[in-house]
Scaffold this active site. Structure first.
Site, mmCIF file in Angstrom:
data_model
loop_
_atom_site.group_PDB
_atom_site.id
_atom_site.type_symbol
_atom_site.label_atom_id
_atom_site.label_comp_id
_atom_site.label_asym_id
_atom_site.label_seq_id
_atom_site.Cartn_x
_atom_site.Cartn_y
_atom_site.Cartn_z
ATOM 1 N N SER A 113 -17.746 168.910 27.485
ATOM 2 C CA SER A 113 -17.021 170.123 27.853
ATOM 3 C C SER A 113 -17.476 171.373 27.110
ATOM 4 C CB SER A 113 -15.533 169.876 27.649
ATOM 5 O OG SER A 113 -14.798 170.926 28.188
ATOM 6 N N HIS A 114 -16.587 171.942 26.307
ATOM 7 C CA HIS A 114 -16.875 173.220 25.632
ATOM 8 C C HIS A 114 -17.631 173.026 24.320
ATOM 9 C CE1 HIS A 114 -13.292 171.388 24.145
ATOM 10 N NE2 HIS A 114 -13.402 172.082 23.024
ATOM 11 N N ASP A 277 -16.370 176.944 31.297
ATOM 12 C CA ASP A 277 -16.920 176.239 30.133
ATOM 13 C C ASP A 277 -18.071 175.310 30.514
ATOM 14 O OD1 ASP A 277 -15.469 174.289 31.442
ATOM 15 O OD2 ASP A 277 -14.820 173.303 29.595
ATOM 16 N N ASP A 279 -18.480 172.188 31.321
ATOM 17 C CA ASP A 279 -18.388 171.318 32.490
ATOM 18 C C ASP A 279 -17.620 171.951 33.641
ATOM 19 O OD1 ASP A 279 -16.049 171.135 30.983
ATOM 20 O OD2 ASP A 279 -15.604 169.110 31.693
ATOM 21 N N ASP A 281 -14.536 173.191 33.995
ATOM 22 C CA ASP A 281 -13.114 172.994 34.294
ATOM 23 C C ASP A 281 -12.194 174.016 33.640
ATOM 24 O OD1 ASP A 281 -13.441 171.934 31.769
ATOM 25 O OD2 ASP A 281 -12.522 169.990 32.219
ATOM 26 N N ARG A 282 -12.705 174.767 32.653
ATOM 27 C CA ARG A 282 -11.857 175.785 32.026
ATOM 28 C C ARG A 282 -12.128 177.154 32.638
ATOM 29 N NH1 ARG A 282 -11.278 174.723 25.572
ATOM 30 N NH2 ARG A 282 -10.910 172.478 25.733
ATOM 31 N N LYS A 376 -8.665 169.893 35.816
ATOM 32 C CA LYS A 376 -8.526 171.343 35.807
ATOM 33 C C LYS A 376 -9.787 171.929 36.428
ATOM 34 C CE LYS A 376 -9.687 171.724 30.854
ATOM 35 N NZ LYS A 376 -9.637 170.360 30.302
HETATM 36 C C1 VG1 Z 1 -8.637 170.330 24.045
HETATM 37 C C2 VG1 Z 1 -7.520 171.174 24.618
HETATM 38 C C3 VG1 Z 1 -6.801 170.408 25.707
HETATM 39 C C4 VG1 Z 1 -7.804 169.982 26.788
HETATM 40 C C5 VG1 Z 1 -8.930 169.199 26.142
HETATM 41 C C6 VG1 Z 1 -10.014 168.839 27.124
HETATM 42 O O1 VG1 Z 1 -8.111 169.162 23.462
HETATM 43 O O2 VG1 Z 1 -6.626 171.558 23.601
HETATM 44 O O3 VG1 Z 1 -5.785 171.203 26.244
HETATM 45 O O4 VG1 Z 1 -7.182 169.184 27.749
HETATM 46 O O5 VG1 Z 1 -9.525 169.964 25.095
HETATM 47 O O6 VG1 Z 1 -10.537 169.973 27.740
HETATM 48 P P1 VG1 Z 1 -7.857 168.994 21.882
HETATM 49 O O7 VG1 Z 1 -7.412 167.585 21.705
HETATM 50 O O8 VG1 Z 1 -9.145 169.329 21.215
HETATM 51 O O9 VG1 Z 1 -6.796 169.994 21.536
HETATM 52 V V1 VG1 Z 1 -12.193 170.051 28.075
HETATM 53 O O10 VG1 Z 1 -12.482 171.430 29.019
HETATM 54 O O11 VG1 Z 1 -12.759 169.939 26.523
HETATM 55 O O12 VG1 Z 1 -12.480 168.648 28.926
HETATM 56 CO CO CO Z 2 -14.177 171.424 30.001
#
Ligand code: VG1
Ligand code: CO
Length: 543
Positions: A113-114, A277, A279, A281-282, A376
């Site tokens: 992801s990010h 982001d 992938d 989804d954000r 998302k």
């Molecule tokens: C973070 C965010 C959470 C989100 C998750 C995955 O998790 O706070 O809201 O669902 O990332 O998003 P954490 O446990 O680091 O707070 V993504 O776009 O990284 O798949």
């Molecule tokens: Co993501």
């Protein structure tokens, strides 16, 4: 081509976090590391012989190698067909879309992801079920249990599969179908939104900038925003996906999407700015010199949903993660629909959507989505906003201010302390839990503590219970301070403090969130003893 059973020993650290298993690339490159986890998935999901799987990732470093390994393992584990995005690429929402559209047994998504990518960056893998959503806690636990006991994995002896041209090839008895990663997703978007209204808006001189951050959404944004909706070329910036995201941190917030932020806060700023982001989804939404908090964005989409064709009949309900502000709750109340509060992570929304209890979901972490898929969805949120803007023809800022006037403003901010020593971070959390008894009823300036607990969630659909989902300090006026340890990082511990205060008085809506929340921030630091316990005086990121 033979199927080999290769003996292995378990790794003890393959417990998936908030969203799948995320580790440094170098960890995934260790012999048997990826293979063990993939076999643990296959051993847990009991797919029937000949089942179809979707496979794709955000294109980060090691994506291609991992795709080839997983294909050979899928062939050796009895899958009949795998749909792979061209080049091994699928955004997370597009993967969810494809699983649902072709009714496959499930899918594997490769993404961290990010988190930054590249040889020194992060890699990740997760399993999504036939509903297109992240595996539930129960399945995730089963995969982890298998990973701790695994003895062997299965692999087909074969060469690599060509992935750069559309079409079919075979791998043993299995068919590999390379699909266009964008088409199915773009069609789904076109079915939900009024493309001709958005087209007219853009043709009328409304200017947009979308920052793909050299991540997976570049080709999706170019196809949809520039080709189908007619935004001028150059509306999408950083649109070329790169394995290391151009060295950047593909996280769409005010800190990391600074190129877009400078454009949107500069002279002659466009009318609308957005970013997504790694992938896809954000999402981050900006107006001219104006930032929309993700919590407000969810509330606003809900309040305006009937302007959008795909939601014109209204919403069944809304769900938000616990740390997300209660702005959406106020809209739900006005619409007389239920609002659910779930733990952090999209996997908790799936059951609610499958049961028809909610239509829109959101998280404070720049995540918004609906029951059109089970992830998302960054570009979806952008299109939802553009559809509202096309219908209402007001600037972003005035739409948000009008929303606050009607519903009140939930001031909101999140402080992230990244890369803390794990013990110190856990010490802060333990100290807070040990303080519940003395905190309850305590007065801090104008704030009196009404309740404190460690959030626990009982899934209303399957009855499963998830404990330890974050410390909540709730005040009598509804203001909240939440403390949580991140479940997506790969280095040390990340502690997040979430702050929220409700303000009904329109005259005070002009305040900067940091000013409005200043007192709560001091209370949070005081009761957590964060500075003393971690030696950190400043957060790494404030959103
Ligand atoms: C973070 C965010 C959470 C989100 C998750 C995955 O998790 O706070 O809201 O669902 O990332 O998003 P954490 O446990 O680091 O707070 V993504 O776009 O990284 O798949
Ligand atoms: Co993501």
């Amino acid at each position: 081509m033979g199927i080999r059973s290769i003996s292995t020993q378990p790794f003890s650290d393959q417990k998936p976090g908030t969203s799948g298993l995320r580790k440094k690339v170098s960890v995934f490159q260790e012999p048997r590391y990826l293979e063990n986890f993939v076999q643990s998935i296959f051993d847990s999901i009991a797919a029937p012989q000949g089942a179809t799987l979707v496979l794709g990732g955000d294109g980060r470093y090691y994506n291609r190698e991992a795709i080839q390994i997983i294909l050979k393992m899928a062939a050796a584990n009895g899958f009949g067909k795998v749909l792979v995005g061209r080049g091994g690429i699928l955004s997370t929402p597009a993967a969810s879309c494809v699983i649902r559209k072709y009714q496959t047994f499930g899918g594997i998504i490769l993404s961290a992801s990010h988190n930054p990518g590249g040889p020194d960056g992060d890699f990740g893998i997760k399993y999504n079920s036939s509903n297109g959503g992240p595996a539930t806690e129960t399945v995730t636990e089963a995969i982890f249990a298998k990973s701790k006991a695994i003895q062997a994995y299965r692999m087909l002896d074969a060469g690599d599969v060509p992935l750069d041209a559309l079409g079919e090839s075979t791998l043993g008895d299995m068919t590999v179908q390379v699909i266009d990663p964008v088409t199915d997703y773009a069609e789904l978007m076109q079915s939900l939104f009024d493309f001709s209204a958005i087209h007219n808006l853009l043709a009328g001189g409304f200017r947009i900038k979308f920052d793909a951050m050299h991540a997976v959404n570049g080709p999706y944004a170019k196809e949809i925003l520039e080709h189908r909706l007619g935004a001028p070329a150059g509306s999408v910036i950083n649109g070329l996906p790169l394995p290391d995201f151009g060295g950047g941190h593909p996280d769409p917030n005010l800190t990391y999407a600074h190129e877009l932020v400078e454009i949107m806060y500069g002279t002659d700023a466009p009318d609308f700015g957005a970013a997504s982001d790694g992938d896809g989804d954000r999402n981050m939404i900006l107006g001219q010199r104006f930032f929309v908090t993700p919590s407000d964005s969810l509330a606003l989409l809900a309040a305006n949903a009937t302007l959008v064709p795909g939601y014109k009949n209204g919403l069944a309900g809304i769900a938000r993660s616990m740390p997300t502000s209660a702005a959406a709750d106020r809209v739900a109340q006005a619409l007389n629909i239920p609002c659910y509060e779930t733990p952090t992570g999209w996997k908790f929304f799936g059951n609610l959507m499958d049961a028809g209890k909610v239509t829109l979901c959101g998280e404070e972490s720049f995540g918004t989505g609906s029951n059109h898929v089970r992830e998302k969805d960054g570009l979806w949120a952008v299109l939802f906003w553009l559809n509202i803007l096309a219908a209402r023809r007001h600037p972003v800022e005035s739409i948000v201010r009008e929303h606050w006037t009607r519903f009140g403003r939930n001031f909101y901010s999140r402080y992230d302390y990244e890369g803390l020593p794990t013990e110190a971070a856990q010490g802060v959390m333990q100290h807070l839990k040990d303080s519940f008894a003395t905190l309850t009823g305590a007065q801090f300036g104008k704030y009196a503590v009404k309740l404190c607990d460690d959030f626990s969630y009982t899934d209303p659909v399957d009855g499963s219970v998830s404990n330890g989902q974050g410390v909540r300090i709730i005040f009598t006026d509804g203001s909240r301070i939440i403390f949580r340890l991140s479940g997506t990082g790969t280095e040390g511990a990340t502690l997040r403090i979430y702050l929220e205060a409700f303000e009904a008085d329109t005259a005070r809506h002009q305040l900067d969130a940091q000013v409005a929340l200043a007192e709560l921030i001091q209370i949070a630091l005081q009761i957590s003893e964060l500075k003393q316990r971690t030696g950190r005086n400043q957060p790494t990121v404030i959103t």
